[in-house]
Design a protein around this motif. Structure first.
Motif, mmCIF file in Angstrom:
data_model
loop_
_atom_site.group_PDB
_atom_site.id
_atom_site.type_symbol
_atom_site.label_atom_id
_atom_site.label_comp_id
_atom_site.label_asym_id
_atom_site.label_seq_id
_atom_site.Cartn_x
_atom_site.Cartn_y
_atom_site.Cartn_z
ATOM 1 N N GLN A 7 5.382 -6.046 -0.016
ATOM 2 C CA GLN A 7 5.685 -6.502 -1.378
ATOM 3 C C GLN A 7 4.937 -7.796 -1.693
ATOM 4 N N ILE A 8 4.829 -8.689 -0.712
ATOM 5 C CA ILE A 8 4.050 -9.914 -0.901
ATOM 6 C C ILE A 8 2.603 -9.554 -1.199
ATOM 7 N N LEU A 9 2.086 -8.582 -0.456
ATOM 8 C CA LEU A 9 0.714 -8.145 -0.661
ATOM 9 C C LEU A 9 0.530 -7.544 -2.053
ATOM 10 N N ARG A 10 1.500 -6.758 -2.502
ATOM 11 C CA ARG A 10 1.422 -6.186 -3.853
ATOM 12 C C ARG A 10 1.428 -7.284 -4.906
ATOM 13 N N ASP A 11 2.259 -8.302 -4.684
ATOM 14 C CA ASP A 11 2.329 -9.414 -5.637
ATOM 15 C C ASP A 11 0.995 -10.165 -5.695
ATOM 16 N N CYS A 12 0.373 -10.340 -4.535
ATOM 17 C CA CYS A 12 -0.929 -11.011 -4.493
ATOM 18 C C CYS A 12 -1.953 -10.215 -5.298
ATOM 19 N N HIS A 13 -1.973 -8.913 -5.104
ATOM 20 C CA HIS A 13 -2.939 -8.075 -5.821
ATOM 21 C C HIS A 13 -2.654 -8.064 -7.317
ATOM 22 N N ALA A 14 -1.370 -8.090 -7.670
ATOM 23 C CA ALA A 14 -1.005 -8.092 -9.093
ATOM 24 C C ALA A 14 -1.442 -9.379 -9.780
ATOM 25 N N MET A 69 -10.628 -14.457 -5.740
ATOM 26 C CA MET A 69 -9.943 -13.243 -5.298
ATOM 27 C C MET A 69 -9.476 -13.380 -3.848
ATOM 28 N N MET A 70 -10.339 -13.898 -2.985
ATOM 29 C CA MET A 70 -9.983 -14.079 -1.571
ATOM 30 C C MET A 70 -8.827 -15.058 -1.436
ATOM 31 N N GLN A 71 -8.846 -16.106 -2.264
ATOM 32 C CA GLN A 71 -7.777 -17.101 -2.216
ATOM 33 C C GLN A 71 -6.448 -16.502 -2.658
ATOM 34 N N LYS A 72 -6.457 -15.748 -3.754
ATOM 35 C CA LYS A 72 -5.231 -15.141 -4.261
ATOM 36 C C LYS A 72 -4.683 -14.087 -3.289
ATOM 37 N N MET A 73 -5.579 -13.374 -2.627
ATOM 38 C CA MET A 73 -5.148 -12.341 -1.683
ATOM 39 C C MET A 73 -4.770 -12.929 -0.323
ATOM 40 N N ARG A 74 -5.040 -14.239 -0.137
ATOM 41 C CA ARG A 74 -4.760 -14.915 1.140
ATOM 42 C C ARG A 74 -5.531 -14.265 2.284
ATOM 43 N N ALA A 75 -6.759 -13.878 1.994
ATOM 44 C CA ALA A 75 -7.606 -13.222 2.989
ATOM 45 C C ALA A 75 -8.564 -14.233 3.605
ATOM 46 N N ARG A 76 -8.636 -14.255 4.920
ATOM 47 C CA ARG A 76 -9.520 -15.181 5.621
ATOM 48 C C ARG A 76 -10.933 -14.642 5.756
ATOM 49 N N SER A 77 -11.057 -13.334 5.738
ATOM 50 C CA SER A 77 -12.357 -12.723 5.986
ATOM 51 C C SER A 77 -12.434 -11.366 5.308
ATOM 52 N N LEU A 78 -13.630 -10.796 5.334
ATOM 53 C CA LEU A 78 -13.808 -9.454 4.765
ATOM 54 C C LEU A 78 -12.978 -8.411 5.509
ATOM 55 N N PRO A 79 -12.928 -8.424 6.862
ATOM 56 C CA PRO A 79 -12.062 -7.457 7.554
ATOM 57 C C PRO A 79 -10.603 -7.585 7.133
ATOM 58 N N ASP A 80 -10.115 -8.827 6.915
ATOM 59 C CA ASP A 80 -8.744 -9.008 6.428
ATOM 60 C C ASP A 80 -8.571 -8.304 5.088
#
Length: 229
Positions: A155-162, A202-213
């Motif tokens: 759900q956290i991930l869905r919120d990030c994408h939204a 986008m990477m910041q909002k998704m909390r992604a550290r890298s492309l594989p993440d």
């Protein structure tokens, strides 16, 4: 700013779930048409620290509102009207967060196999010891808690994408498909510098550290990657 991967999010939720305040008290549903069994199991569950909710029939259980807490179902196979196996079929696909423990007075191997294939975590034949049942319930509750942790993380991930803008979602779809910034810019008709800006946000909002993440998050969300032209 510290960025958390989806794995980090799930890890923190897992640690949090071990706290007694993370969720309400786990609930143990008991469905058995024998009032003496319901009362004894209800008392046993309560003494063990869980919340018992007992029902005399499958229909009575089905009329009960769904709960948002870790839970399991202790279910008698032989019930009036809708039996235990039929109830399992009715709720199996929709209630993965509520493992089922079957209890029965008859040692029926084909019935046991059917129940286990359909996802039951235990099939206990009466008489069984309190320790055996409590161990089965503990295991079922832990499974239920694990589902809640996964769902909370998702759900956290869905919120990030939204939270992404339309353009950021377009950039994400192209990036996870393997395109470089220059290629993404060509696909969207924007400059490479603009792509970098959208990609950073986008990477910041998704909390992604890298492309594989990011690719992993995209897969967990069940999103398709953009087709390459």
């Amino acid at each position: 700013m510290l960025l958390l991967t989806f794995g980090d999010i799930e890890g923190r939720l897992t640690v949090k779930s071990r706290s007694p305040v993370s969720y309400s008290t786990p609930i143990v549903f008991v469905v058995d048409d024998d009032i003496s069994v319901r009362e004894s199991l209800g008392s046993l569950v309560e003494v063990a620290g869980w919340e018992p909710r007992t029902f005399a029939s499958a229909e009575e259980f089905l009329s009960h509102p769904r709960v948002s807490a870790p839970s399991c179902l202790v279910l008698d196979v032989t019930l009036p009207d809708l039996n235990g196996l039929d109830l399992q079929k009715r709720i199996g696909g929709d209630r993965v967060d509520m493992p089922i423990i079957f209890i029965t007075g008859h040692n029926d191997v084909p019935m046991t196999v059917q129940a286990m294939k359909a996802g039951a975590v235990e099939f206990l034949t009466k008489p069984f010891s309190e320790d055996v049942l409590l161990s089965a319930i503990q295991n079922a509750i832990e499974r239920s808690q694990a589902v809640f942790v996964r769902e909370a993380g998702l759900q956290i991930l869905r919120d990030c994408h939204a939270s992404l803008s339309r353009r950021e979602r377009e950039v994400m779809a192209l990036v996870v498909s393997g395109l470089l910034n220059k290629q993404v810019g060509f696909e969207l008709g924007i400059s490479e510098i603009t792509v970098k800006a959208h990609r950073g946000k986008m990477m910041q909002k998704m909390r992604a550290r890298s492309l594989p993440d990011l690719v992993n998050m995209n897969a967990r969300l069940g999103l398709p990657s953009a087709p390459q032209h």
